[in-house]
Design an enzyme around this catalytic site. Sequence first.
Site, mmCIF file in Angstrom:
data_model
loop_
_atom_site.group_PDB
_atom_site.id
_atom_site.type_symbol
_atom_site.label_atom_id
_atom_site.label_comp_id
_atom_site.label_asym_id
_atom_site.label_seq_id
_atom_site.Cartn_x
_atom_site.Cartn_y
_atom_site.Cartn_z
ATOM 1 N N ARG A 1 2.822 -2.648 -4.597
ATOM 2 C CA ARG A 1 2.317 -2.475 -3.219
ATOM 3 C C ARG A 1 0.948 -3.109 -3.096
ATOM 4 N NH1 ARG A 1 5.702 1.895 -3.384
ATOM 5 N NH2 ARG A 1 7.378 1.515 -1.893
ATOM 6 N N ASP B 1 8.630 -4.822 -5.453
ATOM 7 C CA ASP B 1 8.886 -3.994 -4.263
ATOM 8 C C ASP B 1 8.853 -4.911 -3.042
ATOM 9 O OD1 ASP B 1 9.025 -1.695 -2.420
ATOM 10 O OD2 ASP B 1 8.558 -0.540 -4.200
ATOM 11 N N HIS C 1 14.146 -1.806 -1.605
ATOM 12 C CA HIS C 1 12.776 -2.194 -1.977
ATOM 13 C C HIS C 1 12.702 -3.640 -2.467
ATOM 14 C CE1 HIS C 1 10.678 1.679 -1.569
ATOM 15 N NE2 HIS C 1 11.808 2.235 -1.944
ATOM 16 N N ASP D 1 16.169 3.490 -5.705
ATOM 17 C CA ASP D 1 15.752 4.495 -4.722
ATOM 18 C C ASP D 1 15.767 3.948 -3.298
ATOM 19 O OD1 ASP D 1 13.629 2.787 -5.635
ATOM 20 O OD2 ASP D 1 12.252 3.977 -4.430
ATOM 21 N N GLU D 2 15.915 4.874 -2.376
ATOM 22 C CA GLU D 2 15.698 4.630 -0.950
ATOM 23 C C GLU D 2 16.342 3.341 -0.449
ATOM 24 O OE1 GLU D 2 11.466 6.945 -0.468
ATOM 25 O OE2 GLU D 2 11.361 4.835 -1.020
ATOM 26 N N TRP E 1 13.109 12.312 -9.098
ATOM 27 C CA TRP E 1 11.889 12.330 -8.282
ATOM 28 C C TRP E 1 12.010 13.215 -7.049
ATOM 29 C CZ3 TRP E 1 11.036 10.157 -3.295
ATOM 30 C CH2 TRP E 1 12.102 9.428 -2.760
ATOM 31 N N TYR F 1 3.520 13.678 -7.974
ATOM 32 C CA TYR F 1 3.248 12.493 -7.158
ATOM 33 C C TYR F 1 1.753 12.326 -6.931
ATOM 34 C CZ TYR F 1 7.601 10.222 -6.674
ATOM 35 O OH TYR F 1 8.692 9.469 -6.966
ATOM 36 N N ASP G 1 0.131 9.930 -5.659
ATOM 37 C CA ASP G 1 -0.352 9.261 -4.444
ATOM 38 C C ASP G 1 -0.598 10.280 -3.320
ATOM 39 O OD1 ASP G 1 2.468 9.659 -4.341
ATOM 40 O OD2 ASP G 1 2.654 8.213 -2.705
ATOM 41 N N TRP H 1 1.903 5.846 -6.850
ATOM 42 C CA TRP H 1 2.326 4.807 -5.896
ATOM 43 C C TRP H 1 1.086 4.236 -5.223
ATOM 44 C CZ3 TRP H 1 7.122 3.365 -6.592
ATOM 45 C CH2 TRP H 1 8.024 4.274 -7.119
ATOM 46 N N GLU I 1 0.731 2.334 -2.136
ATOM 47 C CA GLU I 1 0.627 1.888 -0.742
ATOM 48 C C GLU I 1 -0.799 2.038 -0.230
ATOM 49 O OE1 GLU I 1 3.073 3.822 -1.875
ATOM 50 O OE2 GLU I 1 4.894 3.715 -0.657
#
Length: 644
Positions: free
Chosen positions: A173, A202, A276, A353-354, A420, A445, A447, A491, A493
Amino acid sequence: MRKSICFLVSVFFLGHILAQSGDKGISIIPEPVSLKTVAGVYKLPSNIVIDAKGNKEVDYTARLLAKQLALATGHKVSVNNSASASIRLLLNKTSNPIIGDEGYTLDVRPTHIIIKANKPAGLFYGVQTLLQLMPKEIEGKAAAKNVAWQLPLVSVTDYPRFQWRGLMFDVARHFFTKEQVKDFIDQMVKYKFNLLHMHLTDDEGWRIEIKSLPKLTSVGAWNVKRVGYFGTFAPPAADEPRDYGGFYTQDDIRELVQYAKERFVNILPEIDVPGHSLAAVASYPELSCTPGAENYKVRSGEEIMDWSHPGGPVALLDNTLCPANDKVYEFLDKVLTEVAQLFPFEYIHMGGDECPKNFWEKSDAIKVLMQKEGIKTMEGMQSYFEKKVEKIVESKGKKFMGWDEILEGGLAPNAVVMSWRGMKGGIEAAKMGHGVVMSPTNFAYLDYMQSDDMVEPHVYATLRLKTAYEFEPLPDGVDPKFIIGGQGNLWSEQLYNVRHMQYMLWPRGQALAECLWSPKDKKNWDWFAKKTEKNFERMDEGQVKYSRALFDQIFTAKKDAKDSLQILLSTEVNGLDIYYTFDNSQPDNFFPKYESPLSVPKEAVMLKVITYRNGKPIGRQIDMPINELRKRAGLKIYGIPKNE
Ligand code: TNX
């Protein structure tokens, strides 16, 4: 008579053996399995000799210790094979069954220091403990003046609870340089972490050179610099320079792997697919199922996903690789050939993921494939993809792992799961006989915000230090042999620079380290909080940033039976006093002290609060709008009259 002499002698020795760490100011993170102190100190000589025999890895450890000692003490330090050395690093000739592969024994005696281990890693961890026994100036960047370089006499036996003690660093990120990653490794090993998970790809960047696919880094590693709230930025204009980012060359990776190895850290590479993957798609649009992908650009923090759908993320543009396209598997084969050669670690993490499915639903190629393979759902489609990816990973001689979404639609046969979304994915995988690494958002986590939204850079959730410290990677009823360990995930971001990265990482990283290394019955929050505070002084010497959020107050807003707002104030650590005002004054210890839940005086708009300890301010002042508390309590918000 003999008996009573024996008794007296025992009493004499017992009197010299003090209870636990904490006596004599000893404070070690993570807490060792056993630490006994004896009265007295060992003074480091002006000419320090380190004895490290016979093994390259032991030699690395000795040289790292020598370097730090020489720098911080200014003493003469040498590494050689002298039986009368001041500090002796010895591999056990006969294995000590108690301490395993990473454990050690450490004895600080009046005349010398001796660390013994079965394997070099144990000596390395013994050295980390040794450093924490030294004055804080050992962390300094230059020779400290007026320091009594002495250590308490101790006898330590120590070994880890979990084998996988990881930290994930998201370098995708926001990019962090090779030197910054080395620094990250230097910090993590102090707390006996042994695994660095690098999130290398990502939507915002592809960070590893793949020689057979040069566009991944000539295009995929670069975006447009923005600051503010990542995820909300306007799309950059077409002609804005894409010069923000970077990547590691293969030489950089080899250097990092070697650097990590010398510090007993394995690096786990993550190539996050099929979601991602915008950086890969922007580099090679043919990997997408979606027409128009040629116009996609590496993300600079604009909104690309709608998270409000209960069924999973919905993408606003297609950031996935196409599971119905053979070119995708050829691409992954090329990527993994090079990745597998660069990283000696046995696992490759393939993300998973996601992954939004809304563009897959529109793809004819996917419809045809689903029909041909009898696949009924989009989760089944992802599972088909993961099983093929597992085969590619295994064809390179590596083990396949992914985020817990890889469970959906059926888990690939040998997959290891990183759990996670809580622990439940991990529990499910362990019950099916798969290896699991626990890194649940609610404990691990890094972040997430550490204190109230009012004083922290905004992130969508909060994880306080005390909660991180409650992380228990081994759930009840699960066979421990499948829980390889745990890790914290950082993370990036909202991480725009190294200082803020450190602020988010510490001290929560230290809390997780203790959860992963120390025996469960040795964990004690009050004691850990004290150690954390002591350790801040060491981090100051080392010029490493950290968060002091543990001293802030916590607001709990409730509505009572009459729909009035009730405010509860508390703190994570014991022994703090909370002072508050409702009249916009800056609070200090001359204002009311919080004793019991507060009701809000009519028309008050702001509650200002600060914590004190022993008459001195210690936490941050938090100015909390009453309307914010009303919102949190589910109460109607007042219109606020304008200031005169
Ligand atoms: C979820 S955890 C993600 C990341 C985000 C993170 C932010 C996981 C496998 N996926 O892509 O960075 O949340 O907290």
